[in-house]
Enzyme design. Structure first.
Site, short mmCIF file in Angstrom:
data_model
loop_
_atom_site.label_atom_id
_atom_site.label_comp_id
_atom_site.label_asym_id
_atom_site.label_seq_id
_atom_site.Cartn_x
_atom_site.Cartn_y
_atom_site.Cartn_z
N GLY A 142 -25.93 -25.59 28.57
CA GLY A 142 -24.70 -25.06 29.14
C GLY A 142 -24.79 -24.90 30.65
N HIS A 143 -23.79 -25.42 31.36
CA HIS A 143 -23.73 -25.22 32.81
C HIS A 143 -23.11 -23.86 33.10
CE1 HIS A 143 -24.27 -29.60 32.93
NE2 HIS A 143 -24.52 -29.48 34.22
N LEU A 144 -23.69 -23.15 34.05
CA LEU A 144 -23.03 -21.94 34.53
C LEU A 144 -21.77 -22.36 35.28
CD1 LEU A 144 -26.06 -21.06 34.04
CD2 LEU A 144 -25.64 -19.27 35.73
N GLN A 186 -16.01 -21.72 26.47
CA GLN A 186 -16.14 -21.69 27.93
C GLN A 186 -15.20 -22.70 28.59
OE1 GLN A 186 -20.09 -21.14 29.42
NE2 GLN A 186 -19.66 -22.05 31.41
#
Length: 314
Positions: A142-144, A186
């Protein structure tokens, strides 16, 4: 008299410069003001955030509930006047090799929709990472700050107009996230940011994975964003969960759990198929359609014609 006047002008110039310098401020300044009032204010803000993150870390997800919680009445605690960019402030990994700090992005239209063709195979193994079982996508890197929202920004957080790629394979911007939390949840908020940028808004977007104690897998992620005109404004916490699975967050290991349900789009689900996840997401189709329209040549042509007619009638 001329000499005296020159002295007065010089004095005023010094005072003006001093005021200008004292007015300078940014979110992650390396040289914060050391006046007692400012130090106390910054200390209080840090304490408040630490208390909030501690509370979030201790939350346990209850099967059958929603995986998204609104914080502070869904209002960001970011200051839109702090926008400075485009750039991203990436935080260093903590002693457990985790991305437990807050990555803060200062974004504009220049950063939206990095080219998909420039994506490369991801090889970084964030803390708590496990290889997916063939045919079952449980784990994501997962990318912030999403790849598609970071066009032109390198791993140091510096923007270059010559780059069409987004941030990728950056250990300071990745964490072990469930496929459900990443692709179904997200993305809802990343699309909100994306739409604001497409409409030429300037946005401050912050993402903070929340860990409990020394656990290697995050319990969730805190997302908040605000545009400089405040038309975009949200503040949410997303549980790092997957329908049909439970996790040992100390190690990141997943176990099949038929009693693990998540309330999503008014349905309790205990399975998640990444190939058609968007059918559950009431936001997805609308956002995708709007994005296509906003990028189309027809939209641009009509918009320019309307503006021309409007201005000619003024």
């Amino acid at each position: 008299m001329k000499i005296k006047a020159r002295k007065i002008v010089a004095l005023l110039g010094i005072v003006s410069a001093s005021l200008a310098l004292s007015a300078c401020h940014n979110i992650n300044s390396t040289n914060p003001s050391t006046t007692p009032n400012n130090v106390a204010k910054q200390s209080n803000q840090t304490t408040t955030l630490n208390i909030q993150y501690s509370k979030l870390a201790n939350l346990n997800f209850t099967s059958g509930k929603q995986a998204i919680i609104e914080l502070n009445s869904n209002n960001a605690t970011l200051n839109p006047n702090d926008w400075q960019g485009p750039k991203i402030n990436f935080q260093n990994l903590d002693p457990f090799n985790r991305t437990s700090g807050s990555n803060t992005a200062f974004l504009s239209k220049l950063n939206v929709d990095a080219l998909s063709s420039m994506r490369t195979i991801q090889y970084v193994k964030p803390s708590g990472w496990h290889i997916n079982i063939p045919g079952k996508e449980i784990y994501n890197r997962g990318h912030l700050i999403a790849y598609s929202l970071s066009k032109g920004i390198n791993k140091k957080g510096i923007y270059s107009p010559n780059s069409q790629a987004g941030d990728q394979n950056n250990p300071r911007n990745l964490f072990t996230q469930t496929a459900f939390a990443n692709k179904a949840l997200q993305t809802i908020f990343e699309d909100k940011v994306r739409m604001a940028l497409i409409h030429n808004k300037k946005v401050i977007y912050q993402a903070t994975p929340i860990f409990r104690g020394s656990e290697l897998m995050a319990r969730g992620i805190h997302l908040q964003a605000i545009s400089t005109d405040r038309s975009l404004n949200f503040n949410v916490y997303i549980f790092n969960v997957q329908p049909g699975y439970s996790f040992n967050y100390q190690t990141g290991k997943a176990t099949v759990d038929k009693n693990m349900y998540v309330l999503f789009n008014n349905q309790k689900i205990n399975s998640f198929d990444t190939t058609n996840y968007h059918r559950h997401d009431r936001y997805f189709h609308g956002h995708q359609l709007i994005r296509k329209i906003a990028h189309s040549k027809i939209y641009t042509f009509c918009k320019n014609k309307v503006n021309t007619i409007f201005h000619s009638n003024q």
